[in-house]
Each structure stands twice: as structure tokens, then as C-alpha cells.
Design an enzyme around this catalytic site. Structure first.
Site, mmCIF file in Angstrom:
data_model
loop_
_atom_site.group_PDB
_atom_site.id
_atom_site.type_symbol
_atom_site.label_atom_id
_atom_site.label_comp_id
_atom_site.label_asym_id
_atom_site.label_seq_id
_atom_site.Cartn_x
_atom_site.Cartn_y
_atom_site.Cartn_z
ATOM 1 N N ASP A 447 0.911 -0.980 0.246
ATOM 2 C CA ASP A 447 0.122 0.438 0.516
ATOM 3 C C ASP A 447 1.177 1.499 0.250
ATOM 4 O O ASP A 447 2.199 1.407 0.150
ATOM 5 C CB ASP A 447 -0.528 0.094 1.250
ATOM 6 N N ASP A 512 -11.294 2.159 -2.975
ATOM 7 C CA ASP A 512 -11.277 1.799 -1.642
ATOM 8 C C ASP A 512 -12.572 1.299 -1.789
ATOM 9 O O ASP A 512 -13.107 1.217 -0.627
ATOM 10 C CB ASP A 512 -10.525 2.894 -0.985
#
Length: 708
Positions: A447, A512
Site C-alpha cells: 500500500d 477503496d
């Protein structure tokens, strides 16, 4: 040394590129369907090279791969450089050409200012062409590079329609169409990553081009940092596209013998509309990935984030492991919250060891249970970041990128490590190496949860370009050390999605947002460049934490099946009905992933309140079509859906494969009793069942015999 020819060609499939060299600067003369070269004499090519517009100097009709300020070019130059304010008018002349079947290299030299310019062109898989440019400093004085485009390419004058991709966090890859006839259209990104706001990808096409017909060019910069995309329609009649890295002041200063090479631009040309263009990019990506991870190996994920967030406990995790295995999950991914001091997003980044309170015996017992139930184990990491409240930052506060004149500004309560520093990169590698050596980790979710808005080292020098190259180098080193570990690129969702990062990773997290309705739009835009095989797509909670919208499990699971399927909800809270639906969806995904991961992908043309796509096997014997109704339709009767990509010479039988609802199955039973020709399904289509808003259906289309 062979003499330089007046033109060079690179041919592939049914298309070709022709480059001309008469002006001493290589230029793209033509890119499109193959021509009969006998019709183009050298004299014709030479005559077409120069024009003399009124009140303007003579200039080449074809814009060179690197137009320069010193040429009198009135568009944006392909190269801007200087030596302390001098040598801005460098004028390299072509001195050598190297060519083989699928590559072409042009070398130019400027003796007055002691530099060389190299252009590299390669025909890659599936008709995707890579372009890059390199500058070499041959003088003792430093050479300051302000801009160096991957390439500047002319497109036909009547190609004045643009398609670009924009959005924000949680709503990436939204498609926008523009008509561009005059002036300059520019996209610039300064976020230090690919960005949620826009994609380094544009499509330029002719009038009337749609998903299945018409000519179009695609242009993508494979780069995970700052960039600029530009299309110029100049008053003199030139229509030009240029892509390159967006350099900050002083980022690239070449000493003698040093080089700068631009990121690669990946361009493609389609005669079969936007679907044809996308399929070429998809095949290219699949061909690249075959070198590392089999495309067919796309196990069903369970990701802990929206089930646990930071609230980790071994008993609760072991319960989720049992439930995930029972649903049919094949890879269990432990997300953020597992490492030392990580109870929220205020601390812990940089201290990559299991939290001793949450995991007193380390990760081993959890991994043992995951594997005992037949699943692989995956782990979330964010190696490029550091929390001010961490052991790493307390020991090395100077390792973070920060302005030279003031305190650094936090974003998501974290700072960015200066990955271009050798000791920082080594520390990151050692941390990851310890984890991957100590534990059986098959997958890393890598990430990057913030932008780089102060990309400066302690001396005040901007470092985005060096930073991105250092991240690539770290990933490549990790790959060599652990070649079987699968890596996902995530950046608060789709903030780092491009071919540059994809050369070092295997999967992209597009957003997301797990809201199924939003996801259909996100995944639609994503599909113009990327195949479903690299697109993570998860079943989220019934109530999406980003939108607050509550959607049925049939829709959430159906949308997840269109990509690399995963689950990201608390299985312990699911009602038995939803749990049964989810189990069925996992089985359907497994039955059809051979096709959704490797087949040709088509977007179907429907209304804004609908979404439809289709996967077709290479031999046209099998297909899977998905249709979703998102809102109340404008019509009373159900839609008649027209298919694409089938063989007109085969007869097909349709069968509803999702959802496995008895009433819908009864409505659609007639389809499995009637064989329809491919021509009929594409020309007339077939009638969908009556659906309520927020519904999805999927049909298999199977060839049974040839039309007689």
C-alpha cells in the site's frame, strides 16, 4: 555503418508505422492499416516533408519524435534543457539508425552542445508500441533537463475526439469525452504517484468511433510519479500527442557521461473501436504477467480490513479463518493493524514486526491454521511510509522526505520515507526479507496511503523521479529474492495504477470503495487499459462505509465476480441467506475464472442506468455476459441485449448462471431450450428477464454446433 534510409517501417498484424528521416530528425510519418509501399516513392516522401506557411519559416510537415525550441516548433517542445541558462537551442542531428524485426532505434548528436539523443521504439505483444527517449551529457558542464517527453507523435487531423479518465478517492476511473479542435489540452499530475484524480492514459479517436467500430489511438505513460499528457491542435494544421514525466525544478541534472531516460509511453492503434483498443492492451498485460504468475491462478481472497479494521485479536481472526474456508476462500489476507503499536493510523508504520500484545506468538499460529484449511496467507505492508510515533522515526527522523525550511506536513498521520537513499531502501528490504523468511507469506498487499506533496530531501532537492525509480528497484530486488510471492499495488485504492508499477506487481486495487454500484463505473473505466485479471474486486459489507448505501448480496457478489474476486466483510455477521448466496457466488467465480481472467473483454453499449459487459473465449465457443440494472429503467419491457464477439457461423445456447434464484431461473429456462445463431444474438439480441433496480444477471453462452 549503414547509410541512413529515407524511411523505416515497423509492421505487425494488419498495421504498420512509417518513420521518415529527411529533415535529419526522425518523425512518425504514418501509423495505421498497412500500406502498399510501392505507392510511395522516395521522391513523394521527400516532397511531403517540408512546407512554407505564410509569414513563417520553412518547417517539416511531420513533427519529429522530439521537436525542439531551436527548430522554431510552435507547439510544446519534446525536450527542454540548458547549461546554466545556455545551450537551450540544442539541435541534435540523426547519425545512426538500428533496426530489427520489432525494434527501431534512432541516435542523434549535437556537437555544438555535446549531447546525444536516443529514441527507442519497440513493437510489444498484441500491437502495443513502446516509445522512450534518452539524453546523454557528453560535456564537462552539467546539463539541466527540464522536460524530456517519451515521444511526440502526429495523429490524423480529423482525430479530434478525446477520452480521458478522472475521479477522486473512492470514485476513480470515471470516463470523460471531449472534442478538441484548437489549442492545447493538458493533464498534469503532481501527487508523486499515479493519482486518483486522473490516469496517465488518453484515447484519441475519429468521429463516429464507438466501442465496436472506428479507428482510435491509445496513449499511456507507464509511470508511477508526476506526469503530463498533452494533445495539441496547432493553427498550422498539425495534430500532436505528447506524454512525459513532469519534472520538478532541478530534479534531473546530468554530469558528464550521465543519462536520463524517460518513462515508456505505451501506444496502440485500433481499427475495431474502443473494445479492440482495450483488448490489445489487455493481451499485452497478460503476456507480461505470464512471465511471473499464471493468469489462471487467481484465488478467491478474504481481506480482513472491513471486518476488523485495527481491532485484531487471534481468537477472532481464527474464527474468520474458519468461516472464510467454509465459504470457499483460497487466500487469507491480513490487512493493516497487525504490526507493533498499530492500534489506529497514528502510529506504527516502519516497525514491521508483529505486535507482541495482539500476536504474542507471532503470526505463525495464524498462518498454520490458514494453511491447514487449504488457503494461502497474505499480508498488508506499507514499506514506503513512516509514522512519527514509531521506533524507526525516532531513530532516523532524517530518513523522511521533508522541506528544508519548515516542519513536514503530515497526511493520514504519516510521512514518506526517502526511498532514493540507499540506507532507507536497505532497511525496507531487510524488514520485508525478515517477514518473508520467517513466515510462509504467499502474497503482499503493498500500500501507499498518501500523496508526496513535499518531495524534498534534507538539502532541499526535489526527488519524485528518483523516489519512483527507487521503489521500482526495491520491488525488483524483492522479486528476485522471493520470486513466488505475489504482490498487489494499492494506493488508498487506485492511486498507483499504471504499466510502470505493473511491471513489478501482479494485481491492482482499483478503489477503496466496495459499493457495487460505484464499482461498476470504476471497473468500467479501469477496463479501458487494464484486464480483469489484474483487477481486485471484493464483496463488501451490506452497508458500504464510503457511501452508506445498502445493496443486496446478489449484486455485490456478481460485481466482484467480474474481476479477481475477493471478500471484505465480517463473515460472522452475515445472515444465513446471504452466506448461502456468497458460497454460491464463489463457486460460480471458480467455474468461470478461466474465461473472465483470460477471455476477450467487451463493454456492451447500454444506458447510463445500466451496466453490461461480455467475456468471449479465443475460439468463440464460450462466452459469459453480465448485465446490471442500477436504477428504474425508462422502458416498461425488459431490455433486449445485443451481444458481440461471437461467431456468426455457430449456434449457441444461453443459460442463467447468476443469480441462482428459482424465480429468475424459471423466467430464463426458455433460453436453454432454444439454440440461436451468433449472428442473431449479435444483430437481434435476446430478451432479458424483468429485473428490479440494483439487480444483476449473468448468462453463459455455449456453442453447440455450426449453423447449417
Amino acid at each position: 555503418m549503414n547509410p541512413i534510409a529515407p524511411f523505416y517501417t515497423l509492421a505487425y498484424a494488419d498495421s504498420e508505422l512509417i518513420f521518415v528521416t529527411h529533415s535529419g530528425r526522425p518523425a512518425l510519418f504514418y501509423w495505421g492499416p498497412k500500406l502498399d509501399l510501392l505507392m510511395h516513392s522516395f521522391e513523394q516522401l521527400a516532397a511531403e516533408q517540408h512546407s512554407e506557411p505564410p509569414a513563417l519559416p520553412p518547417m517539416p510537415s511531420n513533427v519529429s519524435l522530439c521537436p525542439l525550441l531551436g527548430d522554431g516548433f510552435f507547439g510544446h517542445p519534446g525536450l527542454q534543457l540548458h547549461r546554466h541558462g545556455l545551450a537551450w537551442d540544442a539541435a541534435p542531428k540523426l547519425v545512426m539508425v538500428e533496426k530489427d524485426d520489432d525494434t527501431l532505434g534512432f541516435a542523434s548528436r549535437c556537437d555544438q552542445h555535446d549531447l546525444e539523443l536516443h529514441h527507442y521504439i519497440k513493437v510489444c505483444a498484441a500491437g502495443v508500441i513502446s516509445f522512450s527517449t534518452e539524453v546523454i551529457n557528453l560535456a564537462n558542464d552539467p546539463l539541466f533537463i527540464n522536460h524530456c517527453a517519451a515521444a511526440t507523435l502526429s495523429v490524423p487531423e480529423d482525430f479530434n475526439h478525446l477520452m480521458t479518465f478522472h475521479g477522486r478517492w473512492g470514485r476513480e476511473f470515471q470516463t470523460y469525452r471531449h472534442q478538441h479542435r484548437h489549442g492545447t489540452f493538458t493533464l498534469e499530475n503532481r501527487t508523486g504517484r499515479t493519482s486518483h484524480d486522473q490516469s496517465p492514459f488518453m484515447i484519441v479517436h475519429e468521429s463516429g468511433c464507438n466501442e465496436n467500430q472506428g479507428k482510435a489511438y491509445g496513449f499511456h505513460l507507464g509511470w508511477s510519479g508526476n506526469y503530463q499528457l498533452r494533445k495539441e491542435a496547432l493553427a498550422i494544421g498539425q495534430n500532436v500527442v505528447q506524454l512525459g514525466e513532469l519534472l520538478m525544478p532541478g530534479e534531473v541534472i546530468l554530469e558528464r557521461g550521465e543519462t536520463y531516460r524517460s518513462p515508456a509511453m505505451y501506444a496502440s492503434f485500433s481499427q475495431t473501436g474502443l473494445n479492440g483498443l482495450s483488448q490489445q492492451y489487455h493481451r499485452y498485460v497478460r503476456e507480461e504477467l505470464k512471465k511471473r504468475v499464471p493468469i489462471s491462478s487467481k484465488p478467491v481472497h478474504f481481506n480482513t480490513w472491513e471486518a476488523l479494521y485495527f481491532d485484531h485479536s487471534v481468537p477472532r481472526l481464527l474464527d474468520l479463518v474458519e468461516r472464510a474456508a467454509a465459504v470457499g476462500v483460497e487466500r487469507f489476507v491480513l490487512d493493516d493493524g497487525w504490526f507493533k503499536g498499530r492500534n489506529n493510523d497514528l502510529s506504527g508504520l516502519g516497525d514491521w514486526e508483529p505486535d507482541p500484545i495482539k500476536y504474542p506468538n507471532g503470526l505463525g499460529p495464524l498462518i498454520d491454521r490458514v494453511e491447514a484449511l487449504g488457503m494461502e496467507f497474505g499480508l498488508w505492508v506499507e514499506p514506503e511510509m513512516v509514522s512519527p510515533d514509531s521506533d524507526l522515526y525516532r531513530a532516523h527522523p532524517d530518513w523522511a522526505l521533508q522541506p528544508s525550511f519548515t516542519e513536514p506536513t503530515l497526511a493520514r498521520n504519516q510521512l514518506v520515507l526517502d526511498m532514493s537513499r540507499r540506507e532507507v531502501q536497505e532497511a525496507a528490504f531487510q524488514s520485508l526479507q525478515r517477514l518473508l523468511t520467517q513466515y510462509r507469506i504467499a502474497y503482499l498487499k503493498w500500500d501507499m496511503n498518501r500523496v508526496i506533496h513535499q518531495p524534498s530531501d534534507t538539502c532541499g532537492r526535489a526527488k519524485v523521479s528518483l523516489y519512483v525509480k527507487a521503489v521500482y528497484a526495491l520491488l525488483e530486488r524483492l522479486r528476485k529474492a522471493f520470486p513466488t510471492v505475489v504482490i498487489e499495488s494499492c494506493s488508498s485504492g487506485g492511486g498507483r495504477a499504471d504499466f510502470g508499477i505493473l511491471h513489478h506487481t501482479d494485481r491492482i486495487w482499483p478503489s477503496d470503495s466496495n459499493d457495487a454500484i460505484d464499482r461498476l463505473g470504476i471497473q468500467n473505466g479501469f477496463s479501458y487499459l487494464f484486464p480483469s485479471a489484474v483487477m481486485g474486486s471484493h464483496v463488501g459489507p451490506k452497508k458500504c462505509h464510503l457511501t452508506g448505501r445498502e445493496l443486496p448480496m446478489e449484486l455485490r457478489a456478481g460485481v466482484a465476480m467480474l474481476g479477481h474476486m475477493g471478500i471484505e466483510c465480517d463473515l460472522s455477521t452475515l445472515e444465513e441467506t446471504d452466506l448461502g448466496v456468497l458460497k454460491s457466488a464463489v463457486k460460480v467465480y471458480k467455474d468461470w475464472r478461466w474465461l473472465t481472467m483470460q477471455g476477450d473483454f467487451f463493454r456492451l453499449t447500454v444506458e447510463d442506468y445500466e451496466s453490461a459487459c461480455q467475456f468471449v473465449s479465443p475460439d468463440q465457443s464460450q462466452s459469459l455476459v453480465s448485465y446490471a440494472l442500477l436504477d428504474s429503467p425508462a422502458r416498461i419491457l425488459a431490455r433486449r441485449l445485443h451481444l458481440v464477439g461471437l461467431s456468426e457461423l455457430k449456434r449457441y445456447v444461453l443459460r442463467l448462471v447468476w443469480p441462482q434464484d428459482a424465480a429468475l431461473q424459471a423466467q430464463c429456462a426458455r433460453l436453454s431450450r432454444t439454440a440461436l445463431s451468433g449472428k442473431s444474438l449479435m444483430s437481434r439480441g435476446f430478451d432479458l428477464p424483468q429485473l428490479l433496480p440494483c439487480s444483476i444477471v449473468m448468462f453463459s453462452i455455449t456453442a453447440i454446433d455450426d449453423v447449417h
